[in-house]
Design an enzyme around this catalytic site. Structure first.
Site, PDB file in Angstrom:
ATOM      1  N   HIS A 163     -16.652  -6.143  -4.943  1.00 39.02           N
ATOM      2  CA  HIS A 163     -15.364  -5.846  -4.352  1.00 39.02           C
ATOM      3  C   HIS A 163     -14.296  -5.909  -5.438  1.00 39.02           C
ATOM      4  CE1 HIS A 163     -12.095  -7.039  -1.145  1.00 39.02           C
ATOM      5  NE2 HIS A 163     -11.676  -6.158  -2.001  1.00 39.02           N
ATOM      6  N   GLU A 202      -7.925  -1.648  -7.710  1.00 43.76           N
ATOM      7  CA  GLU A 202      -8.330  -2.934  -8.276  1.00 43.76           C
ATOM      8  C   GLU A 202      -7.781  -3.111  -9.692  1.00 43.76           C
ATOM      9  OE1 GLU A 202     -10.127  -5.568  -6.846  1.00 43.76           O
ATOM     10  OE2 GLU A 202      -9.763  -4.514  -4.964  1.00 43.76           O
ATOM     11  N   HIS A 218      -5.347  -6.165 -10.047  1.00 45.16           N
ATOM     12  CA  HIS A 218      -5.982  -7.315 -10.698  1.00 45.16           C
ATOM     13  C   HIS A 218      -6.317  -7.087 -12.174  1.00 45.16           C
ATOM     14  CE1 HIS A 218      -6.350  -9.138  -6.740  1.00 45.16           C
ATOM     15  NE2 HIS A 218      -6.923  -8.032  -6.290  1.00 45.16           N
TER      16      HIS A 218
END
Ligand SMILES: *[C@@H]1O[C@H](CO)[C@@H](O)[C@H](O)[C@H]1NC(C)=O
Ligand SMILES: *[C@@H]1O[C@H](CO)[C@@H](O)[C@H](O)[C@H]1NC(C)=O
Ligand SMILES: *[C@@H]1O[C@H](CO)[C@@H](O)[C@H](O)[C@H]1NC(C)=O
Length: 239
Positions: A56, A103, A107
């Site tokens: 994920h 993502e 992040h």
């Protein structure tokens, strides 16, 4: 007075040294998050026949969207795409790089504060490497935790993971009354990519981090309960 002065000096020294080790705002931990595709697609608008845990994300414990002008560029990770599609698929849109872009922006740009991850290629290839190195799929299988219509206890799942990796993970479920469905497992590493305990703190705000722009019901996952049977859903057989 002297004691107070001493305490101040020690304290300042402590913060001083930790500040040097990790300049303020830098992360100290990375969370390797894998989800179970069958559970994800039982909640979201997707179907999948994948029967292995997929990535994920790889999330630093501090920071979000650290550099929004650092745009994701799929051509920088072109050589990784076959592996990305296999191990880090976008379950909602398998042919699109949107999930990776999300993502990266949220992040990856924060992870990139560390020299070891300061490019898109470094970030994504490290995630792929850690995913295989800390191989959740084999650990569960080798401990006879396999997708099944029979339920497990959370203890069994925890024991399998902790027994092998030697650290505490964070195990999350989708809760529905008398049963909870295994959904997501987090393992944590330090800045040298060595395993360390994950905190189970509810303050870790990205624990339910499924891209808000891509999905609707993101409040479905939370830490599994020790007193509720755990369902680990198999791939539905095709009729
Ligand atoms: C899973 O689905 C893909 C695409 O729909 C298909 O190509 C593949 O054969 C399926 N695999 C299994 C094991 O059913
Ligand atoms: C943000 O990313 C851009 C593009 O890579 C870079 O030029 C810039 O220096 C970065 N900004 C910061 C504050 O790191
Ligand atoms: C993406 O990266 C490639 C390879 O470095 C480069 O040629 C291209 O200009 C980049 N695209 C954008 C939109 O920055």
């Amino acid at each position: 007075m002297r004691f107070i002065a001493l305490a101040v000096i020690l304290c300042a020294g402590y913060f001083c040294s930790t500040a040097f080790a990790h300049p303020r705002g830098d992360w100290t931990k990375l969370i390797i998050t894998r989800h179970w595709p069958q559970t994800f697609c039982s909640v979201e608008q997707c179907t999948t026949n994948l029967s292995y845990w997929t990535l994920h994300g790889l999330w630093p414990n501090t920071g979000m969207r650290c550099n929004t002008s650092w745009h994701f560029n799929v051509s920088l990770i072109e050589d990784l795409i076959p592996e990305m599609e296999k191990y880090w698929p976008d379950l909602l849109a398998p042919t699109s790089p949107k999930f990776w872009q999300y993502e990266w922006t949220k992040h990856g740009t924060c992870a990139a504060k560390a020299d070891s991850l300061n490019s898109q290629h470094k970030y994504f290839s490290k995630a792929l490497e850690l995913n295989l190195k800390y191989d959740l799929n084999s650990v569960l299988k080798n401990n006879n935790i396999v997708p099944s219509e029979e339920y497990y206890t959370l203890d069994q799942v925890e024991t399998a993971i902790t027994g092998f990796f030697g650290v505490k993970s964070k195990i999350q479920c989708v809760h529905s009354g008398k049963v909870q469905t295994l959904g997501q497992i987090e393992l944590c590493v330090d800045r040298d990519f060595q395993l360390i305990d994950c905190e189970k703190s509810s303050k870790e705000i990205w624990s339910n981090d499924i891209p808000a722009v891509l999905v609707s019901s993101q409040s479905d996952l939370s830490v599994c309960d020790h007193s509720v049977p755990v369902y680990y859903p198999p791939v539905p057989s095709r009729s």
